[in-house]
Scaffold this motif. Structure first.
Motif, PDB file in Angstrom:
ATOM      1  N   THR A 126      32.691  42.578  35.607  1.00  0.00           N
ATOM      2  CA  THR A 126      33.923  43.131  35.054  1.00  0.00           C
ATOM      3  C   THR A 126      34.693  43.813  36.185  1.00  0.00           C
ATOM      4  OG1 THR A 126      32.676  43.584  33.043  1.00  0.00           O
ATOM      5  CG2 THR A 126      34.856  44.605  33.247  1.00  0.00           C
ATOM      6  N   VAL A 127      35.989  43.485  36.277  1.00  0.00           N
ATOM      7  CA  VAL A 127      36.770  43.973  37.419  1.00  0.00           C
ATOM      8  C   VAL A 127      37.879  44.910  36.961  1.00  0.00           C
ATOM      9  CG1 VAL A 127      38.225  43.292  39.358  1.00  0.00           C
ATOM     10  CG2 VAL A 127      36.277  41.858  38.698  1.00  0.00           C
ATOM     11  N   TYR A 128      37.972  46.078  37.571  1.00  0.00           N
ATOM     12  CA  TYR A 128      39.054  47.020  37.297  1.00  0.00           C
ATOM     13  C   TYR A 128      39.812  47.332  38.587  1.00  0.00           C
ATOM     14  CZ  TYR A 128      36.524  48.001  32.938  1.00  0.00           C
ATOM     15  OH  TYR A 128      35.882  47.912  31.732  1.00  0.00           O
ATOM     16  N   PRO A 129      41.030  46.818  38.713  1.00  0.00           N
ATOM     17  CA  PRO A 129      41.852  47.277  39.831  1.00  0.00           C
ATOM     18  C   PRO A 129      42.391  48.657  39.507  1.00  0.00           C
ATOM     19  CG  PRO A 129      42.975  45.537  38.596  1.00  0.00           C
ATOM     20  CD  PRO A 129      41.703  45.806  37.868  1.00  0.00           C
ATOM     21  N   PHE A 130      42.386  49.553  40.495  1.00  0.00           N
ATOM     22  CA  PHE A 130      42.750  50.946  40.210  1.00  0.00           C
ATOM     23  C   PHE A 130      43.514  51.525  41.388  1.00  0.00           C
ATOM     24  CE2 PHE A 130      41.729  55.521  40.043  1.00  0.00           C
ATOM     25  CZ  PHE A 130      42.210  55.813  38.776  1.00  0.00           C
ATOM     26  N   PRO A 131      44.748  52.041  41.135  1.00  0.00           N
ATOM     27  CA  PRO A 131      45.583  52.551  42.235  1.00  0.00           C
ATOM     28  C   PRO A 131      45.212  53.981  42.625  1.00  0.00           C
ATOM     29  CG  PRO A 131      46.789  52.697  40.184  1.00  0.00           C
ATOM     30  CD  PRO A 131      45.444  52.114  39.829  1.00  0.00           C
ATOM     31  N   ALA A 132      44.008  54.165  43.143  1.00  0.00           N
ATOM     32  CA  ALA A 132      43.492  55.514  43.431  1.00  0.00           C
ATOM     33  C   ALA A 132      44.364  56.241  44.445  1.00  0.00           C
ATOM     34  CB  ALA A 132      42.044  55.415  43.948  1.00  0.00           C
ATOM     35  N   ALA A 133      44.780  55.518  45.492  1.00  0.00           N
ATOM     36  CA  ALA A 133      45.558  56.177  46.544  1.00  0.00           C
ATOM     37  C   ALA A 133      46.896  56.661  46.006  1.00  0.00           C
ATOM     38  CB  ALA A 133      45.755  55.211  47.714  1.00  0.00           C
TER      39      ALA A 133
END
Lengths: 79, 467
Positions: free
Chosen positions: B393-400
């Motif tokens: 399962t893949v979660y792209p996440f804009p942490a920066a």
């Protein structure tokens, strides 16, 4: 009268421990030590006392690299 | 009165062959020097309190002869062994005895550091300007132009260096108490050597510190001379390079005290209320393996620590295993965190259950190791150009971006923590995670609130966009 019985200072060389290096002969201020013709069990010609003239300075003892090859006996050991 | 040796064993029982004769060559200076040391030990009444460290070299067998405690050091290490002894048995007297090959070459740093620390032992350095036991090779102390078996035409100091003047070098150090160079080439010099050796041991008896005595010594065998000429060589040639004399004598001064550095308790250093935790097994807590990876400086290792701390506070089994390059910043860094209700077998992780990847190299390295059912969170500004294994399962996440938008550009790791909470990947109450996050900023209280803001913003994003 020999040195042992006179009570005069004298070097006592233990023939079997001497390696005949000659440091004692060179160090003796009275020049009364010499390398003898006696060969010990290790094959060295050992140092010997000429028999008189020792003043008990013990230079020979401190120049000798062997622990037990030479002692200096002084007069107050008469017993 | 009989003037004779003291301080030696009556019989050299450990030695093969003749039991009242040394193994030294006729006219060797070692015998003279050891006679002086043995006599000084006996006269000072310290034989039963003394440990003598033999070197490697011709004098390796000192323990055959000297009637005191004896230890044999490895090649060059007599000073290091002595440094250990003075710490292990501080109330005893320690002597280290080394030749110029042993001390001046392979063991120089051990000797130098011991002198620099001022370790409390008597250090006797026998210098005959060559390697004797191995056959008369060039030593660091060999004289300019001196012929040895490895400098048959004479020592060329341009090619092989100048003779090492150990006394002069040690005299640049602050801690040694006493430094003197003597010789055993003739009676006058032997008497000065006798005095120096006694002084070095007296300094030990009084516990005043490090005493170094260099003794120039003839080696008739390798100097290719009879014992009288070898002694003459020591006086005529060696003394030109190695002048005799006392370089330092601070034996009248008080022994130095330790610096006044207040000791701190373990509680101060670790944490005030840490008592060592009792861990109760919790079989219903499933083992989870987390891999955090990115560039050094992105807070990867700290992120793992916050999770480990939170789990630890809940009494779970935890391991935290960092991996990073030699660079402080910019290199690759990762850490493996395992949290379990039961004892953990290995802190290393081959197949993570959760991978948090903050850069491209992390994806390249760890994504192929992931197995079906695992979860990937990656920094969405990094393009995902690698085949994702089936069932991940893949979660792209804009942490920066979330971190910058909330005023703390460096807090991408905090944002990722919030994301993991919201995705239910941590198996623990939200408030315990938040508390661990706050603890991680205990030393920088100003950052607690700003990171909390990032944490909450990240949770909101994950709740709205990912769950």
């Amino acid at each position: 009268m020999n040195a042992a019985s006179s009570g005069l200072p004298r070097p006592v060389i233990i023939i079997e421990e001497c390696k005949g290096c000659g440091r004692c002969v060179a160090a003796c201020p009275k020049e009364v030590l010499r390398i003898s013709t006696t060969v010990n069990g290790m094959g060295y010609r050992v140092a010997e006392y000429v028999g008189e003239g020792c003043v008990g300075c013990a230079f020979c003892f401190y120049n000798c690299p062997e622990p037990f090859a030479i002692e200096v006996h002084k007069e107050d050991d008469r017993s | 009165m009989i003037i004779k040796s003291k301080g030696f064993y009556e019989e050299f029982e450990r030695k093969a062959g003749r039991k009242r004769t040394t193994h030294y060559c006729a006219g060797c200076g070692h015998g003279i020097i050891q006679k002086l040391i043995a006599e000084a030990m006996a006269d000072l009444g310290i034989q039963d309190d003394t440990v003598f460290v033999s070197p490697v070299g011709c004098a390796a067998f000192c323990y055959y002869y000297l009637d005191c405690g004896n230890v044999a050091g490895p090649h060059g290490r007599a000073a290091a062994v002595a440094s250990g002894l003075v710490r292990a048995i501080p109330d005893k007297i320690v002597i280290a005895y080394q030749g110029d090959g042993d001390l001046g070459a392979i063991g120089f740093n051990n000797a130098f550091q011991a002198a620099n620390r001022g370790d409390g032992f008597a250090h006797f350095f026998v210098n005959n300007a060559l390697y004797a036991m191995t056959g008369g090779q060039l030593a660091p102390t060999s004289l300019p132009g001196q012929k040895t078996t490895t400098s048959p035409y004479g020592r060329d100091v341009v090619k092989t260096g100048e003779p090492l003047k150990v006394c002069e070098i040690f005299n640049q150090l602050d801690r040694p108490v006493y430094i003197e160079r003597v010789s055993v080439a003739d009676t006058k010099r032997i008497m000065k050597a006798r005095k120096a050796i006694r002084k070095a041991l007296q300094i030990q008896k009084e516990g005043k510190g490090y005493a170094f005595v260099e003794i120039l010594s003839p080696c008739p065998t390798n100097m290719r001379a009879d014992s009288v000429k070898a002694a003459q060589f020591v006086t005529d040639e060696m003394e030109k390079t190695f002048p005799l004399g006392c370089l330092r004598d601070r034996s009248d001064e008080e022994a130095p005290c330790c610096m006044d550095i207040a000791p701190r308790s373990v509680d101060d250093i670790v944490s005030a209320d840490y008592e060592g935790d009792e861990i109760t097994d919790m079989p219903d807590i499933k083992e989870r393996k987390y891999k955090f990876s990115g560039f050094g400086g992105q807070g990867i290792l700290s992120l793992g620590l916050v999770l480990a701390d939170a789990a630890s506070e809940l009494g779970r089994h935890v391991s935290w295993f960092p991996s990073y390059g030699p660079e402080q910043r910019g290199g690759s860094a990762s850490c493996s965190v395992v949290v379990s209700g039961l004892e953990i077998g290995s802190p290393a992780i081959d197949h993570p259950d959760v991978l948090v990847a903050m850069n491209q190299p992390s994806l390249e390295r760890f994504l192929p190791t992931m197995q079906s059912g695992s979860v990937l969170i990656y920094e969405s500004s990094v393009p995902l150009e690698i085949q994702v294994p089936e069932g991940v399962t893949v979660y792209p996440f804009p942490a920066a971006d979330i971190a910058s938008d909330n005023g703390v550009a460096k807090a991408a790791n905090t944002a990722l923590l919030g994301c993991m909470v919201e995705l239910g990947l941590l198996d623990m109450p939200d408030e315990d995670v938040a508390a661990a996050l706050a603890r991680s900023f205990a030393a920088k209280p100003k950052l607690v609130d700003s990171n909390k803001k990032v944490f909450e913003a990240a949770r909101a994003y994950a709740r709205e966009r990912l769950v």
